[in-house]
Write an enzyme that holds these catalytic residues in place. Sequence first.
Site, PDB file in Angstrom:
ATOM      1  N   THR A  27       0.855  -1.180   0.000  1.00  0.00           N
ATOM      2  CA  THR A  27       0.000   0.000   0.000  1.00  0.00           C
ATOM      3  C   THR A  27       0.896   1.237   0.000  1.00  0.00           C
ATOM      4  O   THR A  27       2.112   1.139   0.210  1.00  0.00           O
ATOM      5  CB  THR A  27      -0.917   0.052   1.235  1.00  0.00           C
ATOM      6  OG1 THR A  27      -0.108   0.255   2.405  1.00  0.00           O
ATOM      7  CG2 THR A  27      -1.714  -1.226   1.393  1.00  0.00           C
ATOM      8  N   ILE A  82       7.499  -2.226   7.252  1.00  0.00           N
ATOM      9  CA  ILE A  82       7.421  -0.773   7.261  1.00  0.00           C
ATOM     10  C   ILE A  82       8.024  -0.209   5.982  1.00  0.00           C
ATOM     11  O   ILE A  82       9.189  -0.463   5.665  1.00  0.00           O
ATOM     12  CB  ILE A  82       8.133  -0.191   8.494  1.00  0.00           C
ATOM     13  CG1 ILE A  82       7.611  -0.852   9.770  1.00  0.00           C
ATOM     14  CG2 ILE A  82       7.961   1.321   8.550  1.00  0.00           C
ATOM     15  CD1 ILE A  82       6.095  -0.794   9.949  1.00  0.00           C
ATOM     16  N   LYS A  83       7.214   0.567   5.289  1.00  0.00           N
ATOM     17  CA  LYS A  83       7.622   1.119   4.001  1.00  0.00           C
ATOM     18  C   LYS A  83       8.173   2.527   4.218  1.00  0.00           C
ATOM     19  O   LYS A  83       7.492   3.401   4.760  1.00  0.00           O
ATOM     20  CB  LYS A  83       6.411   1.156   3.062  1.00  0.00           C
ATOM     21  CG  LYS A  83       6.737   1.248   1.587  1.00  0.00           C
ATOM     22  CD  LYS A  83       5.448   1.070   0.793  1.00  0.00           C
ATOM     23  CE  LYS A  83       5.713   1.106  -0.701  1.00  0.00           C
ATOM     24  NZ  LYS A  83       4.439   1.023  -1.455  1.00  0.00           N
ATOM     25  N   LEU A  84       9.421   2.735   3.815  1.00  0.00           N
ATOM     26  CA  LEU A  84      10.089   4.020   3.974  1.00  0.00           C
ATOM     27  C   LEU A  84      10.544   4.546   2.623  1.00  0.00           C
ATOM     28  O   LEU A  84      11.024   3.774   1.791  1.00  0.00           O
ATOM     29  CB  LEU A  84      11.317   3.880   4.885  1.00  0.00           C
ATOM     30  CG  LEU A  84      11.116   3.296   6.280  1.00  0.00           C
ATOM     31  CD1 LEU A  84      12.463   3.218   6.996  1.00  0.00           C
ATOM     32  CD2 LEU A  84      10.150   4.146   7.085  1.00  0.00           C
TER      33      LEU A  84
END
Length: 215
Positions: A27, A82-84
């Site tokens: 997402t 966790i998308k960074l």
Amino acid sequence: MKIFIDTANIDRIKEINDWGILDGVTTNPSLIAKEGKDLRTIVTEISKIVDGPISAEVMSMDAEGMVKEGLELSKIHPNINIKLPMCIESLKATKILSSKGIKVNMTLIFSAQQALLAAKAGASFVSPFVGRLDDIGIDGTQLLTEISTIFNNYGIQTEIIAASIRNPIHVSMAALAGCDIATIPYDVLKQMISHPKTTEGIEKFIADYNKSKGN
């Protein structure tokens, strides 16, 4: 190659999951905004459907904030990563989060050098954006090959997620380049099933069957 769906739409995730081919979900803030729900609610719902990695993106742009958000999001479900966005602060945050056993998906990768740095910092996934490079006249699929080659050269375990997929050809090229994962929009997944010769063949089989029955 594993297949993820790139969406925050619960109905579409359920539909594709029913096909039996779905390995995970990605997402981003834009996709979340389209659904009119907050990130935590959507990610929680996804975790009840898909038994695989689910990327949830932070909104902070400083390492301290990224870590704080990442720790909170990781509590939702063990499958959350966790998308960074790729930057110096996210490299710092990745080092900290990965040391705590939290998987990071470094996104907005547009060069092999960025992918290498993300992997060195401890990212579990890197997401090179194929379509957005194509948009500016650069062969995005070549980037996939470069990253795959570098990671193979040095035995780097970070998984490559081919992102910004615009068409089925991008999926094929990602597989040929040796990517571990392709995260694919709903419409492209539907296109991957279709072929005019398949449709023609099905129609012929049905017609021949009906003839044999005297219909």
